[in-house]
Design a protein around this motif. Structure first.
Motif, PDB file in Angstrom:
ATOM      1  N   THR A   1       0.830  -1.209   0.000  1.00  0.00           N
ATOM      2  CA  THR A   1       0.000   0.000   0.000  1.00  0.00           C
ATOM      3  C   THR A   1       0.865   1.261   0.000  1.00  0.00           C
ATOM      4  O   THR A   1       0.517   2.262  -0.622  1.00  0.00           O
ATOM      5  CB  THR A   1      -0.970   0.011   1.190  1.00  0.00           C
ATOM      6  OG1 THR A   1      -0.223  -0.197   2.395  1.00  0.00           O
ATOM      7  CG2 THR A   1      -2.022  -1.077   1.060  1.00  0.00           C
TER       8      THR A   1
ATOM      9  N   PHE B   1       2.051   1.716  -3.531  1.00  0.00           N
ATOM     10  CA  PHE B   1       0.989   2.321  -4.342  1.00  0.00           C
ATOM     11  C   PHE B   1       0.911   3.827  -4.100  1.00  0.00           C
ATOM     12  O   PHE B   1       0.796   4.613  -5.046  1.00  0.00           O
ATOM     13  CB  PHE B   1      -0.363   1.680  -4.019  1.00  0.00           C
ATOM     14  CG  PHE B   1      -0.507   0.248  -4.468  1.00  0.00           C
ATOM     15  CD1 PHE B   1       0.228  -0.266  -5.522  1.00  0.00           C
ATOM     16  CD2 PHE B   1      -1.401  -0.590  -3.825  1.00  0.00           C
ATOM     17  CE1 PHE B   1       0.082  -1.581  -5.936  1.00  0.00           C
ATOM     18  CE2 PHE B   1      -1.565  -1.904  -4.231  1.00  0.00           C
ATOM     19  CZ  PHE B   1      -0.819  -2.402  -5.291  1.00  0.00           C
TER      20      PHE B   1
ATOM     21  N   PHE C   1      -4.264   3.547  -8.025  1.00  0.00           N
ATOM     22  CA  PHE C   1      -4.480   2.129  -7.758  1.00  0.00           C
ATOM     23  C   PHE C   1      -5.767   1.969  -6.966  1.00  0.00           C
ATOM     24  O   PHE C   1      -6.017   2.716  -6.013  1.00  0.00           O
ATOM     25  CB  PHE C   1      -3.313   1.542  -6.953  1.00  0.00           C
ATOM     26  CG  PHE C   1      -2.023   1.522  -7.709  1.00  0.00           C
ATOM     27  CD1 PHE C   1      -1.685   0.435  -8.492  1.00  0.00           C
ATOM     28  CD2 PHE C   1      -1.145   2.593  -7.645  1.00  0.00           C
ATOM     29  CE1 PHE C   1      -0.496   0.403  -9.197  1.00  0.00           C
ATOM     30  CE2 PHE C   1       0.039   2.578  -8.346  1.00  0.00           C
ATOM     31  CZ  PHE C   1       0.371   1.492  -9.120  1.00  0.00           C
TER      32      PHE C   1
END
Length: 82
Positions: free
Chosen positions: A38, A41, A52
């Protein structure tokens, strides 16, 4: 009346596609060590125009990543992670 229908068609034909090969070849620098996907991203989203979309349940089991890329094409960076 025919002119009003013609105008939107011309606009869609002349408008450039939102994702061009140029966007995919832009060079980025990213350095992450043992980071969750994460965070990767978020960093890519900060550096580029890409976004994303994912469910938390889809990435919770993804292993942490380490990447050190300097002036690398975005496609190379994404390929090295995935």
């Amino acid at each position: 009346m025919k002119h009003f229908l013609f105008l939107p068609i011309v606009f869609f034909i002349l408008a450039p596609p939102p994702l061009s090969a140029e966007n995919q070849q832009e060079k980025i620098t990213i350095n992450l060590k043992n980071a969750p996907i994460t965070e990767f991203f978020r960093e890519i989203e900060k550096l580029t125009t890409f976004k994303f979309f994912y469910k938390s349940s889809q990435v919770v089991s993804f292993p942490n990543i380490t990447i050190d890329a300097k002036e690398q094409p975005l496609t190379s960076v994404l390929n090295s992670v995935f």
